[in-house]
Scaffold this active site. Structure first.
Site, short mmCIF file in Angstrom:
data_model
loop_
_atom_site.label_atom_id
_atom_site.label_comp_id
_atom_site.label_asym_id
_atom_site.label_seq_id
_atom_site.Cartn_x
_atom_site.Cartn_y
_atom_site.Cartn_z
N CYS A 88 10.57 3.26 -14.35
CA CYS A 88 11.10 3.87 -15.57
C CYS A 88 12.62 3.87 -15.67
O CYS A 88 13.19 3.26 -16.58
CB CYS A 88 10.61 5.32 -15.67
SG CYS A 88 8.85 5.53 -15.40
N HIS A 144 14.89 10.33 -18.97
CA HIS A 144 14.76 9.88 -17.57
C HIS A 144 15.99 9.10 -17.07
O HIS A 144 15.85 8.14 -16.31
CB HIS A 144 13.49 9.05 -17.38
CG HIS A 144 12.99 9.11 -15.96
ND1 HIS A 144 11.95 8.35 -15.50
CD2 HIS A 144 13.42 9.84 -14.90
CE1 HIS A 144 11.73 8.61 -14.23
NE2 HIS A 144 12.62 9.52 -13.84
#
Length: 559
Positions: A88, A144
């Protein structure tokens, strides 16, 4: 005489007043026309989905029904040689900076919620570039990219608004996330504050779509907008409203069934987004990019078949992504683009489309690939550094000898040059897993029992990806000269790497100390100290690199 003077003065005032009024009206009208004049800059809608496998879209042969994604891709351009990163944070950092991980210090793993770490502030983000080009910038969904201090938050990195979550995953309904026992907190934010009042327990795919649609409804389509919609779907945990499960009763594997239902819900969300773009006047001057952030995770229902490997690996199944561009502005619609592309390419491509400026000192690793996408021209990109991870050196049999004295093959690295792909170290889980064969138990019934045994001495692989996209035939022994050339290329890249940022856990990050919410925990004093430390480490890093260059020069002269 006095009366005549007064009358004259009144007349003069009236003339001046009328003249000023007409001038003010014209100025106001011209400004209004400026605002109402349609923009030549295209609206940019970037949709990032989480953990969608290469096979998990209808047009790649999946049993999952995705009519909207199929239509958007079929009437746009399918990107069939498109690469992202295996995890991610790495993919998102490269999208936002146009730079490889080795150039931002994020070479290793992901940004953990308890780490005092984030996308380095010296990097100008895509949102900042588009904002300076006159765009209204909005982010919905997954960040993130770190949040330990306020300056790391999305609204400090170029986004006018942010509605979403800061961590890598969480509950789709209540938005709580536990990183470890005793480290649990709420993770839904509006701007820089917890979004308690916005939270009505709605399934996140629906909630983020509704938010995106409301942003489009409020914005003036005659002014350019950048909307970054980063869905939580289809990352674990596998949660979905019951009505989407009905159509997949025939799938025996429960994980796969839930995952398929989540993809269908995502497809419906894309339909609602597309309808909103048409309804509110954006569609005819819009560029929509759709991309997964990495490969699918088979144990969580995803499928990358027939590619090898999965999320978290440098095999094709971990890094070759579902992607397409949909736009009325495309020259050649309904085509498949096989030009080599990487996620870093979106930065220069979109900034150039937006009539923004790119600075030479940004040292971008991405290329402007719009002509390759829109007109089918060859890609300016000839290679991709998938990564060099200086921390992950677990290949027991890796050595300088195995790397022909050029490279220590214990280091996890992956490089693509033209048709060739080289891997060193431990690339990660390496099976080929067809759909429906994996169960909730151990993977016992494999189509191929081809797991790499790391104790058998393997630490270098070479594949011709064009001829062998499924990575079945290792050519490293047959073409040692190609291996050497690619190892030298890795070495060249490694010389440009900055120090890796992977700090230890900071217990002050515990949401218990922050009102039960995941969020920044550094104080203003901590921020100043942190900036000084970063400046010092950057200075020392530059000095070390200069010394290395000097030593190499002396060695060459002696030789």
């Amino acid at each position: 005489m006095l009366v005549l003077g007064v009358l004259t003065a009144v007349c003069l005032c009236s003339v001046v007043s009328c003249t000023y009024g007409r001038w003010a009206d014209k100025l106001h009208a011209s400004r209004a026309n400026e605002v109402d004049k349609p923009t030549s800059q295209p609206h940019i809608i970037f949709v990032m989905v989480d953990d969608q496998g290469f096979r998990d879209v209808g047009y790649h042969g999946s049993e999952i029904k995705t009519p909207t994604l199929d239509w958007l891709a079929a009437t746009g351009v399918k990107l069939e040689n498109y690469y992202v990163q295996p995890l991610c944070s790495p993919s998102r950092s490269q999208l936002m900076t146009g730079r490889y991980q080795i150039h931002t210090g994020l070479q290793h793993s992901i940004i953990r919620p308890t780490q005092p770490n984030c996308l380095p502030l010296e990097n100008i983000t895509l949102a900042q570039k588009l904002k300076s080009a006159g765009y209204s910038t909005h982010m919905v969904g997954k960040w993130h990219l770190g949040f330990y201090k306020r300056s790391c938050m999305p609204t400090q990195r170029g986004f006018d608004t942010f509605f979403g979550y800061l961590l890598g995953s969480g509950d789709y309904y209540n938005h709580y996330k536990c990183d470890s026992p005793g480290m649990c907190g709420y993770d839904l934010h509006e701007g820089e504050e917890a979004a308690w009042e916005q939270d009505r327990g709605i399934y996140s795919t629906h909630m983020y779509t509704q938010k995106a649609v409301s942003i489009l409804a409020r914005h003036n389509p005659k002014r350019p907008i950048f909307l970054y919609l980063a869905f939580q779907a289809v990352h674990s945990p596998l949660q979905v409203p019951a009505r989407y499960l009905e159509r997949y009763k025939s799938i025996p594997n429960l994980h796969r069934r839930k995952y398929a239902a989540m993809v269908s819900c995502l497809d419906e969300a894309m339909r609602n987004l597309t309808l909103a773009l048409k309804r509110y006047g954006y569609y005819n001057n819009m560029v929509m990019v759709y991309s997964s952030d990495n490969g699918g995770q088979p144990m969580a229902g995803g499928s990358n078949w027939p590619l090898r490997g999965s999320k978290g690996t440098y095999w094709e199944g971990g890094i070759r992504a579902v992607g397409f561009v949909h736009s009325p502005l495309l020259v050649k619609k309904g085509t498949r683009c096989k030009a080599l592309m990487h996620i870093t390419d979106w930065y220069p491509t979109l900034v150039t489309l937006a009539e923004g400026t790119l600075d030479e000192d940004q040292n971008l690793d991405g290329y402007d690939v719009w002509e390759s996408i829109s007109e089918g021209r060859p890609s300016p990109r000839q290679d991709i550094l998938h990564n060099i991870d200086p921390i992950y050196t677990k290949a027991k049999n890796g050595s300088w000898k195995a790397g022909h004295g050029i490279w220590n093959t214990a280091v996890q690295a992956a490089l693509r040059v033209g048709d060739w792909k080289l891997l060193t170290g431990i690339p990660g889980y390496s099976d080929w897993i067809p759909p429906q064969t994996f169960s909730t138990l151990l993977l016992v019934n494999r189509w191929h029992n081809e797991r790499v045994r790391w104790d058998r001495g393997k630490s270098v692989w070479l594949f011709n990806i064009t001829a062998d996209p499924f990575e079945r035939v290792d050519l490293s022994r047959r073409y040692p000269h190609i291996v050497k050339k690619m190892l030298l290329r890795l070495l060249q890249y490694d010389k440009t790497a900055v120090p890796c940022r992977y700090p230890p856990k900071d217990y002050r990050s515990n949401p218990q100390y922050n009102g039960g919410v995941w969020g920044p925990w550094y104080s203003d004093e901590d921020e100043v100290e942190d900036e000084n430390d970063n400046a010092l480490s950057n200075y020392l890093g530059r000095r070390r690199r200069k010394k290395k260059v000097k030593r190499r020069g002396k060695f060459k002269r002696k030789a």
